[in-house]
Scaffold this motif. Structure first.
Motif, PDB file in Angstrom:
ATOM      1  N   SER A   7       0.849  -1.187   0.000  1.00  0.00           N
ATOM      2  CA  SER A   7       0.000   0.000   0.000  1.00  0.00           C
ATOM      3  C   SER A   7       0.884   1.236   0.000  1.00  0.00           C
ATOM      4  O   SER A   7       2.096   1.139   0.204  1.00  0.00           O
ATOM      5  CB  SER A   7      -0.942   0.015   1.219  1.00  0.00           C
ATOM      6  N   GLY A   8       0.255   2.381  -0.224  1.00  0.00           N
ATOM      7  CA  GLY A   8       0.980   3.641  -0.146  1.00  0.00           C
ATOM      8  C   GLY A   8       1.302   4.288  -1.473  1.00  0.00           C
ATOM      9  O   GLY A   8       1.859   5.388  -1.511  1.00  0.00           O
ATOM     10  N   GLY A  16       8.775  14.901  -5.054  1.00  0.00           N
ATOM     11  CA  GLY A  16       7.969  14.549  -3.898  1.00  0.00           C
ATOM     12  C   GLY A  16       8.383  13.240  -3.257  1.00  0.00           C
ATOM     13  O   GLY A  16       9.360  12.604  -3.668  1.00  0.00           O
ATOM     14  N   SER A  17       7.616  12.843  -2.252  1.00  0.00           N
ATOM     15  CA  SER A  17       7.923  11.635  -1.483  1.00  0.00           C
ATOM     16  C   SER A  17       6.688  10.766  -1.320  1.00  0.00           C
ATOM     17  O   SER A  17       5.556  11.266  -1.320  1.00  0.00           O
ATOM     18  CB  SER A  17       8.435  12.018  -0.084  1.00  0.00           C
ATOM     19  N   LEU A  18       6.933   9.494  -1.185  1.00  0.00           N
ATOM     20  CA  LEU A  18       5.906   8.518  -0.828  1.00  0.00           C
ATOM     21  C   LEU A  18       6.532   7.484   0.088  1.00  0.00           C
ATOM     22  O   LEU A  18       7.736   7.216   0.003  1.00  0.00           O
ATOM     23  CB  LEU A  18       5.353   7.801  -2.063  1.00  0.00           C
ATOM     24  N   LEU A  81       9.167   1.228   2.401  1.00  0.00           N
ATOM     25  CA  LEU A  81      10.091   1.789   1.425  1.00  0.00           C
ATOM     26  C   LEU A  81       9.795   3.285   1.357  1.00  0.00           C
ATOM     27  O   LEU A  81       8.772   3.701   0.803  1.00  0.00           O
ATOM     28  CB  LEU A  81       9.928   1.155   0.052  1.00  0.00           C
ATOM     29  N   GLN A  82      10.674   4.071   1.989  1.00  0.00           N
ATOM     30  CA  GLN A  82      10.550   5.521   1.943  1.00  0.00           C
ATOM     31  C   GLN A  82      11.209   6.016   0.666  1.00  0.00           C
ATOM     32  O   GLN A  82      12.393   5.750   0.442  1.00  0.00           O
ATOM     33  CB  GLN A  82      11.216   6.166   3.159  1.00  0.00           C
ATOM     34  N   THR A 117       1.508  -2.047  -5.867  1.00  0.00           N
ATOM     35  CA  THR A 117       0.892  -0.737  -5.673  1.00  0.00           C
ATOM     36  C   THR A 117       1.484   0.211  -6.708  1.00  0.00           C
ATOM     37  O   THR A 117       2.690   0.222  -6.932  1.00  0.00           O
ATOM     38  CB  THR A 117       1.100  -0.220  -4.238  1.00  0.00           C
ATOM     39  N   GLN A 118       0.620   0.999  -7.352  1.00  0.00           N
ATOM     40  CA  GLN A 118       1.040   1.850  -8.455  1.00  0.00           C
ATOM     41  C   GLN A 118       1.618   3.161  -7.933  1.00  0.00           C
ATOM     42  O   GLN A 118       1.012   3.830  -7.085  1.00  0.00           O
ATOM     43  CB  GLN A 118      -0.155   2.155  -9.361  1.00  0.00           C
ATOM     44  N   VAL A 119       2.768   3.524  -8.470  1.00  0.00           N
ATOM     45  CA  VAL A 119       3.382   4.828  -8.190  1.00  0.00           C
ATOM     46  C   VAL A 119       3.511   5.580  -9.508  1.00  0.00           C
ATOM     47  O   VAL A 119       4.072   5.051 -10.474  1.00  0.00           O
ATOM     48  CB  VAL A 119       4.763   4.668  -7.534  1.00  0.00           C
TER      49      VAL A 119
END
Length: 123
Positions: A7-8, A16-18, A81-82, A117-119
């Motif tokens: 997720s995320g 940016g960040s995720l 995973l940052q 999960t899609q980024v």
């Protein structure tokens, strides 16, 4: 049977960040080496980062070194995973995979996978 859920993911602007999460049911994740992979459209699945289950050592693909950080959560059933300083080239579906022994070299060596999960990194 170990089940993994990522997720995320989401849409983020360049720079940016995720933070992605890999959560597990079954044995605690600290029993497993956890590897993050990603797959962009039309490309092969590639390794991003792995965290060992023996000594906690970590490895990163050259393309993400200094920007991504893999870590285990305090609850022992989540790996994160940052992802910072994201680039359009980071756009992909991100998967986590698990192995009871150690970090493997190729995705074909892993038996346990999440659904991804899609980024998307885009302005």
């Amino acid at each position: 049977q170990l089940q993994l859920v990522e997720s995320g993911g989401g849409l983020v602007q360049p720079g940016g960040s995720l933070r992605l999460s890999c959560a597990a049911s079954g044995l605690p994740l600290d029993y497993y080496a956890i590897h993050w992979f990603r797959q962009a459209p039309g490309k092969e699945r590639e390794g991003v980062s792995c965290i060992s289950n023996s000594d906690g050592s970590t490895t990163y693909a050259d393309s993400v070194k200094g920007r991504f950080t893999i870590s285990r959560g305090n609850a022992k059933n989540t790996v994160y995973l940052q992802m910072n300083s994201l680039k359009p080239g980071d756009t992909a579906v991100y998967y986590c995979a698990a192995d009871l022994m150690f970090c493997r070299s190729t995705p074909h060596e892993y038996n346990y996978w999440g659904q991804g999960t899609q980024v998307v990194v885009s302005s």
